[in-house]
Design a protein around this motif. Structure first.
Motif, PDB file in Angstrom:
ATOM      1  N   ALA B 218       0.982  -1.193   0.072  1.00 42.53           N
ATOM      2  CA  ALA B 218      -0.024  -0.148   0.018  1.00 42.53           C
ATOM      3  C   ALA B 218       1.106   0.855  -0.251  1.00 42.53           C
ATOM      4  O   ALA B 218       0.339   2.209  -1.329  1.00 42.53           O
ATOM      5  N   GLY B 219       2.074   1.524   1.166  1.00 44.48           N
ATOM      6  CA  GLY B 219       2.955   2.106   1.298  1.00 44.48           C
ATOM      7  C   GLY B 219       3.484   3.090  -0.685  1.00 44.48           C
ATOM      8  O   GLY B 219       3.187   4.125  -1.131  1.00 44.48           O
ATOM      9  N   LYS B 220       4.184   1.853  -1.148  1.00 44.14           N
ATOM     10  CA  LYS B 220       4.981   1.790  -2.416  1.00 44.14           C
ATOM     11  C   LYS B 220       3.899   2.814  -3.529  1.00 44.14           C
ATOM     12  O   LYS B 220       3.897   3.330  -4.414  1.00 44.14           O
ATOM     13  N   TRP B 221       2.049   2.035  -3.121  1.00 45.57           N
ATOM     14  CA  TRP B 221       1.655   2.618  -4.147  1.00 45.57           C
ATOM     15  C   TRP B 221       0.987   3.692  -4.375  1.00 45.57           C
ATOM     16  O   TRP B 221       1.386   5.175  -4.512  1.00 45.57           O
ATOM     17  N   LEU B 222       1.254   4.065  -2.512  1.00 45.07           N
ATOM     18  CA  LEU B 222       0.461   5.652  -2.581  1.00 45.07           C
ATOM     19  C   LEU B 222       1.484   6.672  -2.661  1.00 45.07           C
ATOM     20  O   LEU B 222       1.297   7.098  -3.283  1.00 45.07           O
ATOM     21  N   TYR B 223       2.900   6.020  -2.783  1.00 49.73           N
ATOM     22  CA  TYR B 223       4.362   7.133  -2.807  1.00 49.73           C
ATOM     23  C   TYR B 223       4.190   7.159  -4.794  1.00 49.73           C
ATOM     24  O   TYR B 223       4.292   8.694  -5.031  1.00 49.73           O
ATOM     25  N   ALA B 224       3.969   6.309  -4.586  1.00 53.20           N
ATOM     26  CA  ALA B 224       3.839   6.229  -6.150  1.00 53.20           C
ATOM     27  C   ALA B 224       2.581   7.773  -6.774  1.00 53.20           C
ATOM     28  O   ALA B 224       3.457   8.026  -8.060  1.00 53.20           O
ATOM     29  N   MET B 225       1.977   7.179  -6.638  1.00 52.48           N
ATOM     30  CA  MET B 225       0.642   7.918  -7.030  1.00 52.48           C
ATOM     31  C   MET B 225       0.883   9.186  -6.425  1.00 52.48           C
ATOM     32  O   MET B 225       0.180  10.651  -7.212  1.00 52.48           O
ATOM     33  N   THR B 226       1.123   9.575  -5.434  1.00 48.97           N
ATOM     34  CA  THR B 226       2.112  10.942  -5.462  1.00 48.97           C
ATOM     35  C   THR B 226       2.815  11.612  -6.265  1.00 48.97           C
ATOM     36  O   THR B 226       2.014  12.898  -6.549  1.00 48.97           O
ATOM     37  N   ALA B 227       3.707  11.328  -6.528  1.00 48.65           N
ATOM     38  CA  ALA B 227       4.843  11.659  -8.144  1.00 48.65           C
ATOM     39  C   ALA B 227       3.459  11.956  -8.952  1.00 48.65           C
ATOM     40  O   ALA B 227       4.477  12.993  -9.958  1.00 48.65           O
ATOM     41  N   LEU B 228       2.940  10.680  -9.281  1.00 48.06           N
ATOM     42  CA  LEU B 228       2.513  10.979 -10.523  1.00 48.06           C
ATOM     43  C   LEU B 228       1.110  11.546 -10.519  1.00 48.06           C
ATOM     44  O   LEU B 228       1.164  12.510 -11.097  1.00 48.06           O
ATOM     45  N   SER B 229       0.413  12.167  -9.415  1.00 49.10           N
ATOM     46  CA  SER B 229      -0.116  13.263  -8.717  1.00 49.10           C
ATOM     47  C   SER B 229       0.219  14.674  -9.372  1.00 49.10           C
ATOM     48  O   SER B 229       0.414  15.753 -10.264  1.00 49.10           O
ATOM     49  N   TRP B 230       1.528  14.688  -8.880  1.00 46.60           N
ATOM     50  CA  TRP B 230       2.994  15.910  -8.561  1.00 46.60           C
ATOM     51  C   TRP B 230       2.761  16.080 -10.540  1.00 46.60           C
ATOM     52  O   TRP B 230       3.274  17.150 -11.331  1.00 46.60           O
ATOM     53  N   LEU B 231       3.106  15.146 -11.274  1.00 48.47           N
ATOM     54  CA  LEU B 231       3.879  15.162 -12.492  1.00 48.47           C
ATOM     55  C   LEU B 231       3.084  15.733 -13.393  1.00 48.47           C
ATOM     56  O   LEU B 231       2.975  16.039 -14.283  1.00 48.47           O
ATOM     57  N   LEU B 232       1.398  14.887 -13.589  1.00 44.44           N
ATOM     58  CA  LEU B 232       0.258  15.846 -13.874  1.00 44.44           C
ATOM     59  C   LEU B 232      -0.283  16.976 -13.763  1.00 44.44           C
ATOM     60  O   LEU B 232       0.047  17.547 -14.847  1.00 44.44           O
TER      61      LEU B 232
END
Lengths: 79, 368
Positions: B218-232
């Motif tokens: 769960a943690g890995k996914w959330l960090y990755a999605m935060t980074a994706l949100s930032w990028l978008l």
């Protein structure tokens, strides 16, 4: 006014119709809690129907935390 | 109180819900105010906010690891005791009502400003809240599966706009840098940390729904999605700046405004209509997730056996709030851009940070 009454009725029916069986199955405590939500709902409904400008939830936020937020933003906007 | 049958989601579904929540309404609402506040340095403000969001996420995950089987309200009860936790939870519930009403109002605002200017706002507000309520009735598992399609279409729409807008961009609009010093950047950080990165603390409520066998990821996914949100968000802000130039800070729903400019040959015009629907689907997903969280927190606060009993009442109250709170769009903009970030920080982030600190201190002193 009639338009707004209709809007409230239709929205209320659409939301509450599916809940009727749950309310019938619920206990006394749960029904009292559900009924307590009727107080702010009634207040807001009257406000909506009469198009009044009475105190609202965002006023609570603005008059408390909003004042400090305004000061922060004012400082940030100074060049 | 009898034990509740609980729906569960996988780490992947959590990631979908999370990214829906983070960029759902921000992708259409962030660029204009960010550029208005921070100018050409909006990209820096977004980046710093995203880093602060990552730090906040680490606190959320730390608390989840310490109290893996507790709902968020139970976790606050453990840390603060019943009475102080009760105050924080009541404030959180009020905050959630405000947040949900703002999102619904924003959806209505979008349609009445762009595509359907003569339709009364109550049409959109009613439809949004009713559909959101029925989606929450279906449960978080259904939400996790359904939002994959909605978010997929939204991200596709964003990617299409970004690629088609590239020929319209001018790099000179990104300069000059730091024309008015550091304060505009700080102002941008203040806004973008309040919306959307600071709001991620609410996922403390959703984390206990993740299946036990999926929790490690769960943690890995959330960090990755935060980074994706930032990028978008960063991409959208930069494209908006490069396309609209100095107007970018003044055009509401600037991504939609960029889509309006796109013409491919003489046959592909008016893309904004399709794009607008995809974009607002993101706002709908965020509204649904917030309604789910609000309903769940309220049900847990009142210790109800049936956690969907209050859902219609909460939805109806939110609809009424969205119809009565503001007289003008300026009032709404002021509430969101000035007051809201501070509300998120004080009502949401500070209690969570303190809870993490108290938990850390107790564990170090050998107490649980």
């Amino acid at each position: 006014m009639m338009e707004r009454v209709l809007v409230l009725l239709l929205t209320g029916v659409a939301l509450f119709a599916v809940n009727a069986s749950r309310v019938r199955r619920s206990g006394r405590r749960e029904r009292w809690i559900l009924a307590s939500f009727g107080v702010p709902a009634l207040y807001l409904a009257v406000m909506y129907l009469t198009d009044s400008d009475w105190p609202n939830l965002h006023d609570l936020a603005n008059q408390s935390l909003g004042r400090i937020a305004h000061l922060i933003v004012k400082w940030l906007e100074q060049t | 109180m009898r034990a509740l049958g609980k729906q569960t989601i996988s780490a992947g579904q959590l990631a979908i819900l999370y990214v829906s929540y983070m960029i759902g309404s921000s992708i259409i609402n962030i660029p204009n105010p960010m550029i208005h506040f921070a100018g050409n340095m909006a990209w820096l403000s977004i980046t710093v906010s995203a880093l602060m969001g990552m730090l906040l996420l680490s606190l959320v995950l730390y608390l989840f690891r310490c109290y893996p089987d507790d709902e968020y309200t139970a976790c606050l009860n453990r840390v603060y005791g019943r009475w102080i936790a009760g105050v924080f939870i009541v404030l959180l519930i009020l905050m959630l009502f405000l947040m949900l009403a703002y999102i619904i109002l924003d959806i209505g605002d979008f349609f009445t400003n762009t595509m359907m200017v003569e339709t009364p706002m109550y049409v959109f507000n009613t439809l949004t809240i009713v559909v959101a309520a029925y989606t929450v009735y279906a449960g978080i598992e259904v939400m996790g599966r359904m939002f994959f399609l909605l978010m997929g279409s939204m991200m596709l729409a964003v990617v299409v706009i970004v690629f088609l807008a590239v020929p319209l961009t001018r790099t000179e609009t990104l300069l000059p840098l730091f024309t008015e010093g550091i304060k505009p950047v700080l102002h941008g950080i203040y806004f973008s940390f309040g919306f959307p990165f600071g709001e991620l603390f609410l996922f403390s409520v959703i984390l206990p729904f993740v299946r036990k066998d999926s929790r490690r990821d769960a943690g890995k996914w959330l960090y990755a999605m935060t980074a994706l949100s930032w990028l978008l968000l960063l991409t959208v802000v930069i494209i908006t700046l490069m396309t609209l130039g100095p107007l970018a800070g003044d055009r509401k729903f600037s991504l939609f405004a960029v889509a309006r400019l796109i013409k491919v040959g003489n046959f592909m015009v008016g893309l904004e209509a399709i794009v607008g629907i995809a974009l607002i689907a993101g706002s709908f997903t965020k509204a649904t997730i917030v309604l789910f969280i609000l309903n769940y927190v309220t049900a847990r606060f009142f210790k109800l056996d049936d956690d969907k009993l209050l859902l219609p009442a909460i939805s109806f109250l939110t609809f009424l709030l969205s119809m009565t709170m503001f007289r003008t769009e300026d009032e709404f903009s002021f509430a969101v851009q000035v007051g809201w970030p501070f509300v998120v920080m004080t009502v949401g982030i500070i209690p969570l940070m303190l809870a993490a600190l108290i938990t850390l201190l107790r564990r170090n002193m050998g107490r649980r």
